[in-house]
Design a protein around this motif. Structure first.
Motif, PDB file in Angstrom:
ATOM      1  N   LEU A   1     104.206  31.507  49.371  1.00  0.00           N
ATOM      2  CA  LEU A   1     103.195  30.526  48.994  1.00  0.00           C
ATOM      3  C   LEU A   1     103.753  29.114  48.829  1.00  0.00           C
ATOM      4  O   LEU A   1     102.979  28.167  48.719  1.00  0.00           O
ATOM      5  CB  LEU A   1     102.538  30.946  47.676  1.00  0.00           C
ATOM      6  CG  LEU A   1     101.751  32.265  47.730  1.00  0.00           C
ATOM      7  CD1 LEU A   1     101.342  32.695  46.326  1.00  0.00           C
ATOM      8  CD2 LEU A   1     100.524  32.122  48.614  1.00  0.00           C
TER       9      LEU A   1
ATOM     10  N   GLU B   1      96.925  23.550  56.509  1.00  0.00           N
ATOM     11  CA  GLU B   1      98.356  23.815  56.624  1.00  0.00           C
ATOM     12  C   GLU B   1      98.671  25.138  57.312  1.00  0.00           C
ATOM     13  O   GLU B   1      99.841  25.485  57.474  1.00  0.00           O
ATOM     14  CB  GLU B   1      99.014  23.807  55.232  1.00  0.00           C
ATOM     15  CG  GLU B   1      98.935  22.461  54.523  1.00  0.00           C
ATOM     16  CD  GLU B   1      99.593  22.484  53.156  1.00  0.00           C
ATOM     17  OE1 GLU B   1      99.971  23.572  52.679  1.00  0.00           O
ATOM     18  OE2 GLU B   1      99.725  21.407  52.553  1.00  0.00           O
TER      19      GLU B   1
ATOM     20  N   ARG C   1     100.822  31.649  58.406  1.00  0.00           N
ATOM     21  CA  ARG C   1     102.137  31.862  57.817  1.00  0.00           C
ATOM     22  C   ARG C   1     102.212  33.218  57.133  1.00  0.00           C
ATOM     23  O   ARG C   1     103.204  33.952  57.282  1.00  0.00           O
ATOM     24  CB  ARG C   1     102.437  30.740  56.826  1.00  0.00           C
ATOM     25  CG  ARG C   1     103.802  30.837  56.161  1.00  0.00           C
ATOM     26  CD  ARG C   1     103.964  29.695  55.197  1.00  0.00           C
ATOM     27  NE  ARG C   1     105.224  29.772  54.477  1.00  0.00           N
ATOM     28  CZ  ARG C   1     105.557  28.936  53.503  1.00  0.00           C
ATOM     29  NH1 ARG C   1     104.741  27.963  53.152  1.00  0.00           N
ATOM     30  NH2 ARG C   1     106.720  29.076  52.890  1.00  0.00           N
TER      31      ARG C   1
ATOM     32  N   ALA D   1     104.971  25.445  49.328  1.00  0.00           N
ATOM     33  CA  ALA D   1     104.597  24.441  50.312  1.00  0.00           C
ATOM     34  C   ALA D   1     105.804  24.130  51.191  1.00  0.00           C
ATOM     35  O   ALA D   1     106.942  24.040  50.711  1.00  0.00           O
ATOM     36  CB  ALA D   1     104.108  23.170  49.616  1.00  0.00           C
TER      37      ALA D   1
ATOM     38  N   LEU E   1      98.149  28.220  56.190  1.00  0.00           N
ATOM     39  CA  LEU E   1      98.730  29.205  55.277  1.00  0.00           C
ATOM     40  C   LEU E   1      98.411  30.623  55.715  1.00  0.00           C
ATOM     41  O   LEU E   1      99.239  31.530  55.564  1.00  0.00           O
ATOM     42  CB  LEU E   1      98.217  28.958  53.852  1.00  0.00           C
ATOM     43  CG  LEU E   1      98.704  29.929  52.770  1.00  0.00           C
ATOM     44  CD1 LEU E   1     100.218  29.880  52.641  1.00  0.00           C
ATOM     45  CD2 LEU E   1      98.033  29.621  51.429  1.00  0.00           C
ATOM     46  N   ASP E   2      97.211  30.837  56.264  1.00  0.00           N
ATOM     47  CA  ASP E   2      96.844  32.178  56.709  1.00  0.00           C
ATOM     48  C   ASP E   2      97.749  32.661  57.839  1.00  0.00           C
ATOM     49  O   ASP E   2      98.153  33.826  57.880  1.00  0.00           O
ATOM     50  CB  ASP E   2      95.375  32.207  57.142  1.00  0.00           C
ATOM     51  CG  ASP E   2      95.064  31.134  58.195  1.00  0.00           C
ATOM     52  OD1 ASP E   2      95.735  30.079  58.194  1.00  0.00           O
ATOM     53  OD2 ASP E   2      94.151  31.347  59.015  1.00  0.00           O
TER      54      ASP E   2
ATOM     55  N   LEU F   1      93.732  27.090  47.688  1.00  0.00           N
ATOM     56  CA  LEU F   1      94.228  28.008  48.706  1.00  0.00           C
ATOM     57  C   LEU F   1      93.470  27.836  50.023  1.00  0.00           C
ATOM     58  O   LEU F   1      94.073  27.873  51.111  1.00  0.00           O
ATOM     59  CB  LEU F   1      94.105  29.446  48.205  1.00  0.00           C
ATOM     60  CG  LEU F   1      95.040  29.792  47.034  1.00  0.00           C
ATOM     61  CD1 LEU F   1      94.644  31.119  46.401  1.00  0.00           C
ATOM     62  CD2 LEU F   1      96.498  29.838  47.499  1.00  0.00           C
TER      63      LEU F   1
ATOM     64  N   ARG G   1      91.251  35.313  54.461  1.00  0.00           N
ATOM     65  CA  ARG G   1      92.267  34.415  55.019  1.00  0.00           C
ATOM     66  C   ARG G   1      91.707  33.638  56.207  1.00  0.00           C
ATOM     67  O   ARG G   1      92.095  33.824  57.361  1.00  0.00           O
ATOM     68  CB  ARG G   1      93.487  35.220  55.442  1.00  0.00           C
ATOM     69  CG  ARG G   1      94.225  35.846  54.284  1.00  0.00           C
ATOM     70  CD  ARG G   1      95.451  36.586  54.804  1.00  0.00           C
ATOM     71  NE  ARG G   1      96.105  37.332  53.741  1.00  0.00           N
ATOM     72  CZ  ARG G   1      97.162  38.107  53.935  1.00  0.00           C
ATOM     73  NH1 ARG G   1      97.675  38.227  55.157  1.00  0.00           N
ATOM     74  NH2 ARG G   1      97.699  38.770  52.932  1.00  0.00           N
TER      75      ARG G   1
ATOM     76  N   ARG H   1      94.670  24.769  51.868  1.00  0.00           N
ATOM     77  CA  ARG H   1      95.957  25.029  52.522  1.00  0.00           C
ATOM     78  C   ARG H   1      95.764  25.883  53.779  1.00  0.00           C
ATOM     79  O   ARG H   1      96.461  25.683  54.777  1.00  0.00           O
ATOM     80  CB  ARG H   1      96.912  25.718  51.553  1.00  0.00           C
ATOM     81  CG  ARG H   1      97.418  24.809  50.429  1.00  0.00           C
ATOM     82  CD  ARG H   1      98.594  25.426  49.704  1.00  0.00           C
ATOM     83  NE  ARG H   1      99.701  25.665  50.624  1.00  0.00           N
ATOM     84  CZ  ARG H   1     100.792  26.364  50.291  1.00  0.00           C
ATOM     85  NH1 ARG H   1     100.896  26.883  49.074  1.00  0.00           N
ATOM     86  NH2 ARG H   1     101.753  26.554  51.169  1.00  0.00           N
ATOM     87  N   ILE H   2      94.838  26.831  53.735  1.00  0.00           N
ATOM     88  CA  ILE H   2      94.530  27.609  54.937  1.00  0.00           C
ATOM     89  C   ILE H   2      93.944  26.697  56.017  1.00  0.00           C
ATOM     90  O   ILE H   2      94.325  26.756  57.185  1.00  0.00           O
ATOM     91  CB  ILE H   2      93.552  28.744  54.596  1.00  0.00           C
ATOM     92  CG1 ILE H   2      94.257  29.825  53.764  1.00  0.00           C
ATOM     93  CG2 ILE H   2      92.946  29.360  55.850  1.00  0.00           C
ATOM     94  CD1 ILE H   2      93.334  30.901  53.233  1.00  0.00           C
TER      95      ILE H   2
ATOM     96  N   ASP I   1     102.720  26.173  44.536  1.00  0.00           N
ATOM     97  CA  ASP I   1     103.331  25.524  45.703  1.00  0.00           C
ATOM     98  C   ASP I   1     104.824  25.298  45.586  1.00  0.00           C
ATOM     99  O   ASP I   1     105.463  24.850  46.544  1.00  0.00           O
ATOM    100  CB  ASP I   1     102.637  24.185  45.980  1.00  0.00           C
ATOM    101  CG  ASP I   1     101.223  24.377  46.510  1.00  0.00           C
ATOM    102  OD1 ASP I   1     100.759  25.525  46.540  1.00  0.00           O
ATOM    103  OD2 ASP I   1     100.580  23.386  46.894  1.00  0.00           O
TER     104      ASP I   1
END
Length: 280
Positions: free
Chosen positions: A276, A257, A262, A278, A259-260, A250, A12, A253-254, A162
């Protein structure tokens, strides 16, 4: 939801290019029981579809290079159709690959039965056909293929993971591929180039090598040996490229955005699709 196992398939955090390629290989290894048999069936179907076009184009095994019949137009069409079929197969395999990658990111491993239960199968099939058409038409225009192939690779992962409507998936996929100076798009092209070099080497080298050893009559056995060699390399390359798409999606997005972050802050009882999805 910590990373599980001594070797993390998808950490992550933002990854280097080398780590992205390693993560794709690890993901393929974890899901090989599902992805490889599917890829073998699709690669065999691809060879059956392309064979009549190869005859029309005057392309002969084992290398499938054009002959002296002056059929350059047919050969160009053959290359474009082949490019479209490749993109379509990778997109189909992208459905289980994306779900396997998401599970790895969340610290678990999907069983084969879970991978075979495709998410949004109808939308995936339609998207795969659309991706194949886009890449095939771009292939007719020569260099436009590079742009099309680089930008459409994340469509199926976006569709599956997403939580966006199908008609919005292509636009989001192109935006993700273009972030950070087109990093994901460039890595996708790099992965394809590596596979192409291997395919040319094995697909052409194996029949020629066996012929030089005198193990079979090249003129009589060139076709089945060439087909078998191409199916063998494609059956590994196609799912590997699908896994690379899943990892790129993925990781992008990390990287862009959070993502990790989140995932690390999410309560334990939040369902995976919500984790996951969006942010909209």
């Amino acid at each position: 939801m910590s990373d599980a196992g001594p070797i993390t398939v998808l950490p992550r955090r933002p990854l280097t290019v080398g780590e992205l390629l390693d993560a794709a290989v690890l993901l393929l290894r974890d899901q090989a029981r599902v992805l490889l048999p599917l890829a073998v069936a699709l690669a065999l179907a691809e060879q059956a579809v392309l064979y009549p076009m190869r005859v029309l184009a005057g392309a002969h095994p084992p290398g499938w290079w054009p002959g002296d019949e002056g059929r350059f137009g047919w050969y160009w069409l053959l290359l474009a159709v082949g490019a479209g079929i490749e993109a379509m197969i990778i997109a189909v395999l992208g459905n289980p690959a994306a779900r396997g990658g998401a599970a790895a990111l969340l610290g678990r491993r999907l069983a084969p039965s879970e991978l075979l239960r495709a998410a949004r199968p109808a939308a995936t099939a339609l998207t795969a056909v659309t991706v194949g058409l886009v890449v095939g038409v771009a292939g007719l225009a020569g260099p436009a293929w590079f742009v099309a192939y680089a930008l459409v690779g994340l469509v199926v992962p976006v569709l599956v993971l997403d939580g966006v409507p199908a008609h919005r998936a292509p636009g989001r996929a192109v935006r993700l591929a273009g972030r950070v100076g087109g990093r994901a798009a460039a890595v996708r092209l790099l992965g394809y180039l590596g596979w192409w070099l291997v395919r040319v080497g094995i697909g052409s080298g194996v029949p020629y090598g066996l012929g030089l050893l005198g193990l079979f009559d090249v003129s009589a056995w060139a076709l089945p040996v060439a087909v078998a060699a191409h199916v063998a390399v494609n059956a590994v390359a196609y799912p590997a490229l699908a896994c690379l798409d899943a990892v790129l999606h993925l990781e992008t997005r990390i990287r862009t955005e959070g993502l990790d972050i989140r995932l690390s802050r999410a309560p334990e009882d939040v369902p995976e699709p919500v984790l996951l999805a969006a942010q909209r």
